[in-house]
Design a protein around this motif. Structure first.
Motif, PDB file in Angstrom:
ATOM      1  N   THR A 159       0.907  -0.828  -0.226  1.00 57.57           N
ATOM      2  CA  THR A 159      -0.193   0.317   0.030  1.00 57.57           C
ATOM      3  C   THR A 159       1.059   1.131  -0.303  1.00 57.57           C
ATOM      4  N   ALA A 160       2.302   1.430   0.392  1.00 59.62           N
ATOM      5  CA  ALA A 160       3.467   1.726   0.468  1.00 59.62           C
ATOM      6  C   ALA A 160       3.168   3.789  -1.091  1.00 59.62           C
ATOM      7  N   ASN A 161       3.263   2.611  -2.253  1.00 57.19           N
ATOM      8  CA  ASN A 161       2.608   3.624  -3.180  1.00 57.19           C
ATOM      9  C   ASN A 161       1.728   4.534  -3.249  1.00 57.19           C
ATOM     10  N   TYR A 162       1.055   3.370  -2.899  1.00 63.57           N
ATOM     11  CA  TYR A 162      -1.383   4.011  -2.865  1.00 63.57           C
ATOM     12  C   TYR A 162      -1.050   5.201  -1.675  1.00 63.57           C
ATOM     13  N   GLY A 163      -0.468   4.548  -0.848  1.00 66.51           N
ATOM     14  CA  GLY A 163      -0.719   5.868   0.340  1.00 66.51           C
ATOM     15  C   GLY A 163       0.347   7.293  -0.028  1.00 66.51           C
ATOM     16  N   LEU A 164       1.377   7.308  -0.603  1.00 71.42           N
ATOM     17  CA  LEU A 164       1.734   8.320  -0.816  1.00 71.42           C
ATOM     18  C   LEU A 164       1.548   8.955  -2.184  1.00 71.42           C
ATOM     19  N   LYS A 165       1.074   8.747  -2.791  1.00 71.77           N
ATOM     20  CA  LYS A 165       0.229   9.250  -3.886  1.00 71.77           C
ATOM     21  C   LYS A 165      -1.004   9.443  -3.623  1.00 71.77           C
ATOM     22  N   THR A 166      -2.131   9.508  -2.697  1.00 70.14           N
ATOM     23  CA  THR A 166      -3.389   9.365  -2.912  1.00 70.14           C
ATOM     24  C   THR A 166      -3.056  11.574  -3.087  1.00 70.14           C
ATOM     25  N   ASP A 168      -4.790  13.255  -0.245  1.00 69.63           N
ATOM     26  CA  ASP A 168      -5.759  13.332   1.061  1.00 69.63           C
ATOM     27  C   ASP A 168      -5.291  11.984   2.178  1.00 69.63           C
ATOM     28  N   PRO A 169      -5.901  12.354   3.008  1.00 65.52           N
ATOM     29  CA  PRO A 169      -5.668  11.600   4.684  1.00 65.52           C
ATOM     30  C   PRO A 169      -5.905   9.818   3.685  1.00 65.52           C
ATOM     31  N   LEU A 170      -5.311   8.957   4.496  1.00 61.53           N
ATOM     32  CA  LEU A 170      -5.838   8.303   3.989  1.00 61.53           C
ATOM     33  C   LEU A 170      -5.783   7.444   4.903  1.00 61.53           C
ATOM     34  N   LEU A 171      -6.546   6.616   5.828  1.00 62.94           N
ATOM     35  CA  LEU A 171      -6.565   4.983   6.553  1.00 62.94           C
ATOM     36  C   LEU A 171      -6.971   4.034   6.411  1.00 62.94           C
ATOM     37  N   ILE A 172      -6.250   3.371   5.665  1.00 64.14           N
ATOM     38  CA  ILE A 172      -5.571   1.559   6.126  1.00 64.14           C
ATOM     39  C   ILE A 172      -6.066   0.491   6.881  1.00 64.14           C
ATOM     40  N   ILE A 173      -7.389   0.505   6.653  1.00 64.70           N
ATOM     41  CA  ILE A 173      -7.842  -0.684   7.651  1.00 64.70           C
ATOM     42  C   ILE A 173      -7.999  -2.272   7.155  1.00 64.70           C
ATOM     43  N   ASP A 174      -7.003  -3.262   7.573  1.00 61.77           N
ATOM     44  CA  ASP A 174      -7.214  -4.668   7.577  1.00 61.77           C
ATOM     45  C   ASP A 174      -6.880  -5.810   8.437  1.00 61.77           C
ATOM     46  N   LYS A 175      -8.695  -6.700   8.691  1.00 61.69           N
ATOM     47  CA  LYS A 175      -8.600  -7.398   9.490  1.00 61.69           C
ATOM     48  C   LYS A 175      -8.359  -8.482   9.003  1.00 61.69           C
ATOM     49  N   GLN A 176      -7.558  -9.563  10.157  1.00 66.99           N
ATOM     50  CA  GLN A 176      -7.736 -11.058  10.100  1.00 66.99           C
ATOM     51  C   GLN A 176      -7.526 -11.195  11.029  1.00 66.99           C
ATOM     52  N   PHE A 185      -1.551   7.230   5.907  1.00 65.77           N
ATOM     53  CA  PHE A 185      -0.518   7.898   5.607  1.00 65.77           C
ATOM     54  C   PHE A 185      -1.638   9.650   5.377  1.00 65.77           C
ATOM     55  N   ASP A 186      -0.977  10.320   5.186  1.00 69.19           N
ATOM     56  CA  ASP A 186      -0.826  11.560   5.609  1.00 69.19           C
ATOM     57  C   ASP A 186      -0.605  13.043   4.190  1.00 69.19           C
ATOM     58  N   GLY A 187      -0.860  13.087   2.908  1.00 69.78           N
ATOM     59  CA  GLY A 187      -0.563  13.174   1.309  1.00 69.78           C
ATOM     60  C   GLY A 187       0.805  12.548   1.534  1.00 69.78           C
ATOM     61  N   ASN A 188       2.013  13.405   1.041  1.00 68.87           N
ATOM     62  CA  ASN A 188       2.824  11.996   0.765  1.00 68.87           C
ATOM     63  C   ASN A 188       3.679  11.504   1.523  1.00 68.87           C
ATOM     64  N   ARG A 189       2.782  11.447   3.118  1.00 69.85           N
ATOM     65  CA  ARG A 189       4.197  10.986   4.192  1.00 69.85           C
ATOM     66  C   ARG A 189       3.330  10.150   5.097  1.00 69.85           C
ATOM     67  N   PHE A 190       3.910   8.726   5.748  1.00 71.87           N
ATOM     68  CA  PHE A 190       3.706   7.570   5.483  1.00 71.87           C
ATOM     69  C   PHE A 190       3.408   8.104   7.757  1.00 71.87           C
ATOM     70  N   VAL A 191       3.023   7.492   8.074  1.00 74.00           N
ATOM     71  CA  VAL A 191       2.938   8.268   9.861  1.00 74.00           C
ATOM     72  C   VAL A 191       2.865   7.572  10.461  1.00 74.00           C
ATOM     73  N   LEU A 212      -8.384   7.045  15.077  1.00 71.05           N
ATOM     74  CA  LEU A 212      -9.029   8.330  14.771  1.00 71.05           C
ATOM     75  C   LEU A 212      -8.324   9.670  15.577  1.00 71.05           C
ATOM     76  N   GLU A 213      -8.768   9.971  17.029  1.00 68.66           N
ATOM     77  CA  GLU A 213      -8.235  10.512  18.402  1.00 68.66           C
ATOM     78  C   GLU A 213      -7.207  10.998  17.859  1.00 68.66           C
ATOM     79  N   HIS A 214      -5.808  10.272  17.956  1.00 68.29           N
ATOM     80  CA  HIS A 214      -4.947  10.270  18.217  1.00 68.29           C
ATOM     81  C   HIS A 214      -4.337  10.807  16.153  1.00 68.29           C
ATOM     82  N   LEU A 215      -5.266  10.826  15.451  1.00 65.38           N
ATOM     83  CA  LEU A 215      -4.520  11.286  14.154  1.00 65.38           C
ATOM     84  C   LEU A 215      -5.144  13.107  14.003  1.00 65.38           C
ATOM     85  N   GLY A 216      -5.994  13.280  14.888  1.00 64.05           N
ATOM     86  CA  GLY A 216      -6.969  14.461  14.875  1.00 64.05           C
ATOM     87  C   GLY A 216      -7.885  14.467  15.417  1.00 64.05           C
TER      88      GLY A 216
END
Length: 281
Positions: A159-166, A168-176, A185-191, A212-216
């Motif tokens: 997801t790195a390239n996708y997150g860096l190029k989006t 907008d702020p991007l939240l990725i959620i994976d459940k297993q 990711f916030d813009g072009n930054r991995f946060v 979400l609270e931690h991120l803003g």
């Protein structure tokens, strides 16, 4: 020649897809991908042209003959991922290999896990993680040259390239199963990246609200990308629709760079951390 080209539902096996041109005589040229879980394992076979030849999930306590026969084949390239939260990230530009033990002092260690240093090149970071191989013993014995990775590495790698190029702020959620992984990711930054052990029905929402609270807090309205065992209309999906400005299920084939047959498309978001292994070095 294994000839199935469809999903098959059977006791002890959630699903299986096998391409019509899967050739058991050519498996030395294929790559076997393995995702270990507490109640479900997943396998995928990818050829040298990055085409999916086989994908299946099954109960490791009730693996059928088809799984046994598959794992008896002559795979020489095998990659395996394990869940776990014992990792830390260090910017590549300041990473000092001589200080590895100092970095590891910040991680819990029980004396049993193997320590691995991994590169996540698109993010220019080093990931130090400790792999507890419990549950993977049969694969380690069967494939001596197997490479092992953290499930978080597979998620970030895909997801790195996708997150860096989006943009907008991007939240990725994976459940297993009982594991929830979250990246931001916030813009072009991995946060941010973290995973959580889910033990109760309210835990998913609790941890997602906490992130979400931690991120803003109320000011954070990200795009959301969902992967893993998340279904349309379930609790995580509804949470994402409530708090995200745009919600999509992961295009695992595109993110991992693997050609996915049309039969898999409706289910492909389930396999992002499995197929993402193909990108791990």
């Amino acid at each position: 020649m294994i000839y199935l080209s469809k999903f098959v539902i059977r006791k002890g096996m959630v699903m299986i897809y096998t391409s019509t041109d899967f050739d058991r005589e050519q498996t030395a040229e294929y790559t076997l991908l393995v995702r270990i879980g507490s109640g479900e394992n997943a396998l995928a076979v990818v050829d040298g042209e990055k085409r999916l030849k086989l994908i299946t999930t099954y109960d490791p306590a009730a693996a059928g003959q088809e799984i046994t026969d598959l794992l008896d084949l002559n795979f020489t390239a095998v990659k395996l991922s394990l869940q776990g939260s014992r990792y830390t990230f260090i910017p590549q530009e300041v990473f000092d290999e001589a200080s590895t033990q100092l970095y590891l002092n910040h991680l819990p260690y029980d004396g049993l896990a193997e320590t691995v240093t991994a590169d996540i090149a698109p993010l220019s970071i080093k990931m130090l993680h400790q792999i507890d191989r419990l549950g993977a013993e049969s694969f380690l014995a069967r494939f001596p040259g197997i490479l092992t990775y953290s499930a978080m590495q597979a998620l970030l790698q895909s997801t790195a390239n996708y997150g860096l190029k989006t943009g907008d702020p991007l939240l990725i959620i994976d459940k297993q199963e009982s594991d929830l992984m979250v990246c931001f990711f916030d813009g072009n930054r991995f946060v941010y990246a973290n995973d959580f052990a889910i033990t109760g029905i309210d835990d998913n929402a609790y941890y997602l609200y906490a992130v979400l609270e931690h991120l803003g807090g109320g000011e954070c309205h990200p795009r959301v990308c969902l992967s893993g065992n998340i279904a349309e209309g379930d609790g995580i999906h509804q949470w994402a629709l409530m708090h995200g400005i745009d919600v999509v299920f992961a295009d695992s084939g595109a993110l991992a760079g693997i050609a996915i047959p049309t039969e898999i498309v409706p289910q492909q978001h389930r396999f992002l951390t499995l197929l993402g292994l193909h990108l791990c070095e």
